[in-house]
Design a protein around this motif. Structure first.
Motif, PDB file in Angstrom:
ATOM      1  N   MET A 131       0.850  -1.165  -0.073  1.00 57.00           N
ATOM      2  CA  MET A 131       0.075  -0.024  -0.024  1.00 57.00           C
ATOM      3  C   MET A 131       0.806   1.209   0.066  1.00 57.00           C
ATOM      4  O   MET A 131       0.577   2.471  -0.500  1.00 57.00           O
ATOM      5  CB  MET A 131      -1.034   0.254   1.151  1.00 57.00           C
ATOM      6  CG  MET A 131      -0.334   0.132   2.430  1.00 57.00           C
ATOM      7  SD  MET A 131      -1.542   0.321   3.747  1.00 57.00           S
ATOM      8  CE  MET A 131      -1.835   2.065   3.672  1.00 57.00           C
ATOM      9  N   PHE A 132       2.125   1.240   0.487  1.00 59.19           N
ATOM     10  CA  PHE A 132       2.988   2.301   0.487  1.00 59.19           C
ATOM     11  C   PHE A 132       3.840   2.687  -0.835  1.00 59.19           C
ATOM     12  O   PHE A 132       4.515   3.673  -0.930  1.00 59.19           O
ATOM     13  CB  PHE A 132       3.926   2.208   1.600  1.00 59.19           C
ATOM     14  CG  PHE A 132       3.343   1.800   2.821  1.00 59.19           C
ATOM     15  CD1 PHE A 132       2.638   2.909   3.416  1.00 59.19           C
ATOM     16  CD2 PHE A 132       3.585   0.782   3.573  1.00 59.19           C
ATOM     17  CE1 PHE A 132       2.122   2.605   4.751  1.00 59.19           C
ATOM     18  CE2 PHE A 132       3.139   0.555   4.914  1.00 59.19           C
ATOM     19  CZ  PHE A 132       2.271   1.331   5.309  1.00 59.19           C
ATOM     20  N   GLN A 133       3.742   1.606  -1.660  1.00 60.90           N
ATOM     21  CA  GLN A 133       4.423   1.596  -3.183  1.00 60.90           C
ATOM     22  C   GLN A 133       3.613   2.367  -4.132  1.00 60.90           C
ATOM     23  O   GLN A 133       2.254   2.395  -4.020  1.00 60.90           O
ATOM     24  CB  GLN A 133       4.558   0.322  -3.346  1.00 60.90           C
ATOM     25  CG  GLN A 133       5.716  -0.456  -2.480  1.00 60.90           C
ATOM     26  CD  GLN A 133       6.106  -1.924  -2.691  1.00 60.90           C
ATOM     27  OE1 GLN A 133       5.597  -2.199  -3.715  1.00 60.90           O
ATOM     28  NE2 GLN A 133       7.000  -2.346  -1.865  1.00 60.90           N
ATOM     29  N   GLY A 134       4.247   2.858  -5.087  1.00 52.56           N
ATOM     30  CA  GLY A 134       3.501   3.450  -6.251  1.00 52.56           C
ATOM     31  C   GLY A 134       4.167   3.516  -7.554  1.00 52.56           C
ATOM     32  O   GLY A 134       5.162   2.709  -7.727  1.00 52.56           O
ATOM     33  N   GLU A 135       3.821   4.522  -8.299  1.00 51.32           N
ATOM     34  CA  GLU A 135       4.473   4.750  -9.644  1.00 51.32           C
ATOM     35  C   GLU A 135       6.220   4.413  -9.555  1.00 51.32           C
ATOM     36  O   GLU A 135       6.801   4.112 -10.333  1.00 51.32           O
ATOM     37  CB  GLU A 135       3.758   5.763 -10.167  1.00 51.32           C
ATOM     38  CG  GLU A 135       4.199   6.148 -11.674  1.00 51.32           C
ATOM     39  CD  GLU A 135       3.786   7.429 -12.311  1.00 51.32           C
ATOM     40  OE1 GLU A 135       4.498   8.038 -12.925  1.00 51.32           O
ATOM     41  OE2 GLU A 135       2.421   7.667 -11.995  1.00 51.32           O
ATOM     42  N   LYS A 136       6.724   5.409  -8.607  1.00 53.90           N
ATOM     43  CA  LYS A 136       7.931   5.607  -8.609  1.00 53.90           C
ATOM     44  C   LYS A 136       8.752   4.412  -7.941  1.00 53.90           C
ATOM     45  O   LYS A 136       9.964   4.782  -7.639  1.00 53.90           O
ATOM     46  CB  LYS A 136       8.332   7.053  -8.105  1.00 53.90           C
ATOM     47  CG  LYS A 136       7.681   8.027  -8.955  1.00 53.90           C
ATOM     48  CD  LYS A 136       8.401   9.297  -8.486  1.00 53.90           C
ATOM     49  CE  LYS A 136       7.671  10.532  -9.348  1.00 53.90           C
ATOM     50  NZ  LYS A 136       8.200  11.907  -9.009  1.00 53.90           N
ATOM     51  N   THR A 137       8.248   3.364  -7.381  1.00 55.97           N
ATOM     52  CA  THR A 137       8.711   2.482  -6.669  1.00 55.97           C
ATOM     53  C   THR A 137       9.429   1.676  -7.736  1.00 55.97           C
ATOM     54  O   THR A 137       8.999   1.319  -8.602  1.00 55.97           O
ATOM     55  CB  THR A 137       7.815   1.543  -5.781  1.00 55.97           C
ATOM     56  OG1 THR A 137       6.969   2.580  -5.070  1.00 55.97           O
ATOM     57  CG2 THR A 137       8.657   0.550  -5.057  1.00 55.97           C
ATOM     58  N   CYS A 138      10.588   1.151  -7.762  1.00 58.13           N
ATOM     59  CA  CYS A 138      11.553   0.541  -8.474  1.00 58.13           C
ATOM     60  C   CYS A 138      11.084  -0.756  -8.714  1.00 58.13           C
ATOM     61  O   CYS A 138      10.991  -1.701  -7.573  1.00 58.13           O
ATOM     62  CB  CYS A 138      13.137   0.461  -8.160  1.00 58.13           C
ATOM     63  SG  CYS A 138      13.922  -0.577  -9.077  1.00 58.13           S
ATOM     64  N   ARG A 139      10.712  -1.369 -10.074  1.00 57.08           N
ATOM     65  CA  ARG A 139      10.337  -2.735 -10.375  1.00 57.08           C
ATOM     66  C   ARG A 139      11.302  -3.843  -9.746  1.00 57.08           C
ATOM     67  O   ARG A 139      10.871  -4.646  -9.268  1.00 57.08           O
ATOM     68  CB  ARG A 139       9.803  -2.734 -11.596  1.00 57.08           C
ATOM     69  CG  ARG A 139       8.613  -1.943 -12.092  1.00 57.08           C
ATOM     70  CD  ARG A 139       7.483  -2.071 -11.071  1.00 57.08           C
ATOM     71  NE  ARG A 139       6.538  -0.835 -11.420  1.00 57.08           N
ATOM     72  CZ  ARG A 139       5.800  -0.167 -10.517  1.00 57.08           C
ATOM     73  NH1 ARG A 139       5.891  -0.584  -8.948  1.00 57.08           N
ATOM     74  NH2 ARG A 139       5.192   0.743 -10.630  1.00 57.08           N
ATOM     75  N   GLU A 140      12.553  -3.401  -9.893  1.00 60.29           N
ATOM     76  CA  GLU A 140      13.612  -4.407  -9.885  1.00 60.29           C
ATOM     77  C   GLU A 140      13.703  -4.727  -8.378  1.00 60.29           C
ATOM     78  O   GLU A 140      13.711  -5.691  -7.661  1.00 60.29           O
ATOM     79  CB  GLU A 140      15.027  -3.913 -10.383  1.00 60.29           C
ATOM     80  CG  GLU A 140      14.987  -3.968 -11.824  1.00 60.29           C
ATOM     81  CD  GLU A 140      14.893  -5.459 -12.306  1.00 60.29           C
ATOM     82  OE1 GLU A 140      15.371  -6.435 -11.923  1.00 60.29           O
ATOM     83  OE2 GLU A 140      14.056  -5.620 -13.221  1.00 60.29           O
ATOM     84  N   THR A 141      13.522  -3.460  -7.480  1.00 59.10           N
ATOM     85  CA  THR A 141      13.699  -3.688  -5.914  1.00 59.10           C
ATOM     86  C   THR A 141      12.324  -4.554  -5.590  1.00 59.10           C
ATOM     87  O   THR A 141      12.447  -5.374  -4.649  1.00 59.10           O
ATOM     88  CB  THR A 141      13.546  -2.379  -5.284  1.00 59.10           C
ATOM     89  OG1 THR A 141      14.646  -1.743  -5.860  1.00 59.10           O
ATOM     90  CG2 THR A 141      13.854  -2.530  -3.724  1.00 59.10           C
ATOM     91  N   GLN A 142      11.270  -4.284  -6.039  1.00 53.82           N
ATOM     92  CA  GLN A 142      10.187  -4.987  -5.907  1.00 53.82           C
ATOM     93  C   GLN A 142      10.138  -6.546  -6.005  1.00 53.82           C
ATOM     94  O   GLN A 142      10.005  -7.399  -5.348  1.00 53.82           O
ATOM     95  CB  GLN A 142       8.938  -4.330  -6.455  1.00 53.82           C
ATOM     96  CG  GLN A 142       8.284  -3.062  -6.068  1.00 53.82           C
ATOM     97  CD  GLN A 142       7.004  -2.858  -7.052  1.00 53.82           C
ATOM     98  OE1 GLN A 142       6.997  -2.799  -8.129  1.00 53.82           O
ATOM     99  NE2 GLN A 142       6.111  -2.324  -6.080  1.00 53.82           N
ATOM    100  N   LYS A 143      10.800  -7.030  -7.271  1.00 52.88           N
ATOM    101  CA  LYS A 143      11.232  -8.320  -7.557  1.00 52.88           C
ATOM    102  C   LYS A 143      12.128  -8.837  -6.556  1.00 52.88           C
ATOM    103  O   LYS A 143      11.874 -10.144  -6.068  1.00 52.88           O
ATOM    104  CB  LYS A 143      11.618  -8.537  -8.987  1.00 52.88           C
ATOM    105  CG  LYS A 143      10.756  -8.263 -10.096  1.00 52.88           C
ATOM    106  CD  LYS A 143      11.133  -7.830 -11.404  1.00 52.88           C
ATOM    107  CE  LYS A 143      10.532  -7.713 -12.544  1.00 52.88           C
ATOM    108  NZ  LYS A 143      11.009  -7.721 -13.755  1.00 52.88           N
TER     109      LYS A 143
END
Length: 173
Positions: free
Chosen positions: A108-120
């Motif tokens: 819920m704290f993540q969004g458009e500018k959150t890095c997709r690589e870091t999420q993976k």
């Protein structure tokens, strides 16, 4: 009412007989917020200890040190990644109260500018039940962004089953 007046007179007489120097009001102004923080931290520690006992944690990380000395926010999820506890100091970082985020996913704290690589990277660590450390771009309640350092790890019960995940978080530049 006369009992109160008598008590006030007796208390005044007693304190005047003592050689007590009063503290200036500003001392209480400085101490008050610290005392409030201390009380909230204590309540958080009690709640975390209860959660640990309830789920039979086999975990020995210094939770108290991370919360009080290092002033980190602690977010605990269940095994399905629903938030079951967040320390009271979270609102200072992102504007949400612990009650507002209970039962929700940390995503819920993540969004458009959150890095997709870091999420993976984070997702892979969670799936493999291993610790991870990362800095992510998160979003506050008001929509503004901040960099959030996260150090998280799975918590196993006495039988070796993942029962919770614990994340230590702090806003970084």
């Amino acid at each position: 009412m006369s009992e109160i007046k008598n008590y006030d007179r007796a208390a005044h007489k007693y304190y005047m007989s003592q050689n007590i120097t009063g503290l200036p009001i500003t001392s209480w102004d400085l101490f008050g917020p610290y005392f409030d923080t201390l009380c909230k931290n204590y309540n958080d520690l009690v709640a975390i200890r209860h959660l640990a006992s309830e789920n039979r944690w086999s975990y020995s990380s210094p939770i108290e040190e991370n919360l009080i000395q290092d002033e980190q926010i602690i977010v605990i999820t269940d095994a399905k990644l629903n938030i079951v506890h967040a320390t009271n100091n979270i609102s200072g970082m992102n504007g949400y109260t612990p009650q507002e985020i209970l039962g929700k996913s940390p995503k819920m704290f993540q969004g458009e500018k959150t890095c997709r690589e870091t999420q993976k990277h984070i997702s892979k660590a969670i799936k493999e039940s291993r610790p991870f450390e990362a800095t992510v771009v998160n979003y506050r309640k008001d929509g503004s962004i901040y960099n959030c350092w996260i150090k998280a790890e799975p918590i196993f019960n006495e039988k070796g089953k993942v029962v919770n995940f614990i994340a230590y978080e702090k806003e970084v530049a």
